[in-house]
Scaffold this motif. Structure first.
Motif, PDB file in Angstrom:
ATOM      1  N   HIS A   6     -17.868 -76.948 -56.268  1.00 20.98           N
ATOM      2  CA  HIS A   6     -16.530 -77.638 -56.217  1.00 20.98           C
ATOM      3  C   HIS A   6     -15.681 -77.600 -57.530  1.00 20.98           C
ATOM      4  N   VAL A   7     -14.548 -77.446 -57.294  1.00 21.61           N
ATOM      5  CA  VAL A   7     -13.702 -77.145 -58.681  1.00 21.61           C
ATOM      6  C   VAL A   7     -14.135 -78.701 -59.443  1.00 21.61           C
ATOM      7  N   ASP A   8     -14.365 -78.183 -60.794  1.00 21.39           N
ATOM      8  CA  ASP A   8     -14.975 -79.164 -61.807  1.00 21.39           C
ATOM      9  C   ASP A   8     -16.300 -79.247 -61.780  1.00 21.39           C
ATOM     10  N   GLY A   9     -17.252 -78.621 -60.743  1.00 22.66           N
ATOM     11  CA  GLY A   9     -18.479 -78.603 -60.787  1.00 22.66           C
ATOM     12  C   GLY A   9     -19.044 -77.556 -61.391  1.00 22.66           C
ATOM     13  N   ILE A  10     -20.540 -77.652 -61.466  1.00 21.11           N
ATOM     14  CA  ILE A  10     -21.143 -76.499 -62.606  1.00 21.11           C
ATOM     15  C   ILE A  10     -22.066 -75.719 -61.793  1.00 21.11           C
ATOM     16  N   VAL A  11     -22.132 -74.526 -62.448  1.00 21.31           N
ATOM     17  CA  VAL A  11     -23.236 -73.519 -62.064  1.00 21.31           C
ATOM     18  C   VAL A  11     -23.824 -73.247 -63.083  1.00 21.31           C
ATOM     19  N   SER A  12     -25.302 -73.443 -62.880  1.00 20.70           N
ATOM     20  CA  SER A  12     -26.474 -73.347 -63.733  1.00 20.70           C
ATOM     21  C   SER A  12     -27.420 -72.304 -63.451  1.00 20.70           C
ATOM     22  N   VAL A  13     -27.550 -71.576 -64.363  1.00 15.97           N
ATOM     23  CA  VAL A  13     -28.425 -70.323 -63.986  1.00 15.97           C
ATOM     24  C   VAL A  13     -29.514 -70.098 -65.415  1.00 15.97           C
ATOM     25  N   VAL A  14     -30.562 -69.861 -65.076  1.00 17.54           N
ATOM     26  CA  VAL A  14     -31.694 -69.459 -65.721  1.00 17.54           C
ATOM     27  C   VAL A  14     -32.209 -67.996 -65.927  1.00 17.54           C
TER      28      VAL A  14
END
Length: 278
Positions: A141-149
């Motif tokens: 979503h807009v204003d959501g986060i993408v989290s990557v390791v």
């Protein structure tokens, strides 16, 4: 190389989940995510969810989770862990057969976006992180986060130093001298015996910009515990484990120490932008 490259090391990975290195990794990622996630109820897509450690934890906290995993044995391990959970937790998580490469064609995900999209410990098994991040960006979503390791290319020599392999550390440093610190995609063989690649912070940060995600923060993971043997158990004394985690957490968010983490955890937040991520 694709996510399927992990298959050769799957059994060793599952056998080591309760050991110190993996406990540190999972707990640090959990704590770091809590800083950035919207409060539940919110929706989470976990791509490459593996045995479901993070997905199940989030479902316990009240998040609605879709866990996508290509390996049937890993999905089975996740389902086995879920079987021990209360019905309310099981009802908040769906475990699907899929991968980074199939996100755009999965019927169960058609048209869906999420408050948070996670992809932890997967990029090292794919040839090019840019298409992978674009696939993730299309699901947030807009204003959501993408989290990557991902594996930290900048700490590859330090990783060998921690393990006392000074000859290999010199080899990495010699390559840096020849090619510069910004050389792309250094290759290595991980503890599972699987060939992998590492990423630079700067390059991944640029790819986050390509999916209209501003890099909200990044963390180092395992700045010093990467040096322990892979079969090192969790300390019997809970206080000792708590101290290890506390120091790792502080180092992982503090300059310059976070740059020595052999893994890096990047969290980007999706802006308004124009049109969809292509």
């Amino acid at each position: 190389m694709t996510e399927a490259g992990f298959d050769a090391g799957r059994d060793r990975w599952l056998d080591r989940q309760g050991l110190l290195r993996n406990v540190v990794r999972q707990e640090l990622v959990r704590r770091q995510l809590e800083v950035h996630l919207a409060l539940p109820p919110a929706s989470v897509l976990d791509v490459g969810a593996g045995q479901g450690t993070q997905a199940i934890h989030l479902a316990r906290q009240g998040y609605e989770v879709v866990a996508v995993e290509p390996d049937p044995q890993m999905r089975a391990a996740c389902e086995d862990a879920l079987a021990a959970e209360p019905a309310a937790v099981r009802g908040r998580i769906a475990v699907l057969d899929g991968s980074l490469e199939t996100l755009d064609t999965m019927a169960a995900l058609e048209g869906r976006t999420f408050d948070a999209v996670l992809c932890h410990g997967v990029l090292m098994y794919v040839d090019d992180p840019n298409p992978a991040l674009r696939a993730l960006g299309r699901r947030v979503h807009v204003d959501g986060i993408v989290s990557v390791v991902a594996r930290n290319a900048g700490a590859m020599a330090w990783r060998h130093v921690l393990r006392g392999d000074f000859a290999q550390a010199r080899t990495v440093l010699d390559e840096v001298d020849r090619s510069g610190w910004d050389r792309r995609d250094p290759r290595y063989t991980n503890e599972l015996g699987v060939g992998c690649r590492a990423d630079s912070l700067e390059r991944l940060g640029a790819f986050f910009g390509g999916i209209r995600c501003s890099l909200e923060y990044w963390y180092g993971i395992r700045t010093f515990t990467d040096g322990v043997a892979v079969d090192t158990p969790v300390p019997e004394d809970p206080g000792e484990l708590a101290e290890i985690l506390a120091v790792e957490e502080r180092l992982g968010r503090t300059e310059p120490y976070r740059r020595m983490g052999t893994l890096m955890h990047l969290v980007g937040r999706r802006g308004e932008g124009r049109g969809p991520v292509l």
